[in-house]
Design a protein around this motif. Structure first.
Motif, mmCIF file in Angstrom:
data_model
loop_
_atom_site.group_PDB
_atom_site.id
_atom_site.type_symbol
_atom_site.label_atom_id
_atom_site.label_comp_id
_atom_site.label_asym_id
_atom_site.label_seq_id
_atom_site.Cartn_x
_atom_site.Cartn_y
_atom_site.Cartn_z
ATOM 1 N N VAL A 96 1.008 -1.137 0.030
ATOM 2 C CA VAL A 96 -0.006 -0.131 -0.140
ATOM 3 C C VAL A 96 0.799 1.082 0.049
ATOM 4 O O VAL A 96 1.409 1.633 0.887
ATOM 5 N N GLN A 98 2.559 5.047 -0.022
ATOM 6 C CA GLN A 98 2.368 6.307 0.834
ATOM 7 C C GLN A 98 1.158 7.143 0.350
ATOM 8 O O GLN A 98 0.488 7.592 1.120
ATOM 9 N N GLN A 153 -7.922 6.012 2.166
ATOM 10 C CA GLN A 153 -7.042 4.985 2.537
ATOM 11 C C GLN A 153 -7.655 3.561 2.846
ATOM 12 O O GLN A 153 -7.326 2.482 2.758
ATOM 13 N N PHE A 170 2.764 -1.406 4.361
ATOM 14 C CA PHE A 170 2.068 -0.179 4.199
ATOM 15 C C PHE A 170 3.475 0.797 4.441
ATOM 16 O O PHE A 170 4.291 0.616 5.086
ATOM 17 N N PRO A 173 1.234 5.005 5.541
ATOM 18 C CA PRO A 173 -0.170 5.292 5.175
ATOM 19 C C PRO A 173 -1.107 6.365 5.912
ATOM 20 O O PRO A 173 -2.022 6.994 5.317
#
Length: 242
Positions: A96, A98, A153, A170, A173
């Motif tokens: 995932v 930034q 998100q 992540f 995030p």
């Protein structure tokens, strides 16, 4: 508990030219070793430039062309060669980023979560996953720009959960979210781990993560300073000045 990800003696450097003609190698991560077990939330923290995101991208096989690395990275004991990480990435291992700018601004939320599938089973799965993260059925018909930062998100996470990966990485995030949006993401990550997914979370809010993660990896100037439980790390006086 089974070790899902292992990193042994990882070293990452970048090639660059000094004074325009002399090629040198600039080390950015030096001798990093960690083991991550199933269902764990491991937070990677450190100041800007400490190598946090580089570690995430190395695990996913996404280092830039001018980067080189040594060491061993393995998934369930099997070394992640270029071919193997390519097979796992986007399936069993998912990143995932930034920024949520990778979301298609011209495609509705539901279509993105379903990856274009329109059958009844895919629609039901999409609604179930979105609802699990506080996004109602009406969210399916919205476009990303109609959502708040926190909702985007959560939508990005929902689209990844629909793929049923074993590991989610992540990359900061919450960096563009307000405190409430950050709290929402942390709660979602906590539920992901409870459901059996292993989480690697690159972050800069170490104090906030303490109540959510199982272990903290602290980096400073590309060096591994500590890898332990939050309680033990926060009890160390020598780390408070970093």
């Amino acid at each position: 508990m089974e070790t899902i990800l292992s990193v042994e003696h990882l070293m990452i450097s970048f090639s660059q030219y000094e004074r325009g003609w002399r090629k040198i190698q600039l080390p950015v991560i030096r001798d990093l070793s960690i083991n991550i077990k199933g269902h764990e939330i491991v937070a990677v923290v450190g100041s800007s430039g400490s190598g946090k995101s580089l570690l995430a991208h190395a695990v996913m096989g996404l280092l830039p062309a001018n980067a080189s690395w040594k060491g061993r990275i393995a998934f369930k004991g099997e070394e992640l060669t270029g071919k193997r990480v390519g097979e796992l990435r986007g399936r069993q291992m998912v990143l995932v980023p930034q920024s949520v700018s990778y979301l298609d601004p011209l495609m509705k939320v539901g279509d993105q979560v379903r990856r274009g599938h329109k059958d009844g089973i895919s629609r039901a799965r999409s609604r179930e996953v979105l609802g699990r993260y506080g996004l109602g059925e009406d969210t399916e018909e919205l476009y990303p720009f109609q959502l708040s930062g926190g909702q985007m998100q959560r939508m990005a996470i929902a689209s990844i959960i629909a793929m049923r990966p074993e590991v989610i990485v992540f990359d900061e995030p919450t960096s563009q979210l307000d405190p409430q949006g950050s709290e929402d993401v942390f709660r979602v990550v906590d539920r992901l781990a409870e459901s059996g997914i292993t989480i690697v979370m690159v972050e800069h809010k170490m104090e906030k993560l303490a109540s959510y993660c199982h272990r903290l990896l602290l980096l400073h100037n590309g060096k591994q300073v500590a890898y332990d439980t939050p309680g033990r790390i926060f009890a160390r006086d020598d780390l408070k000045k970093l």
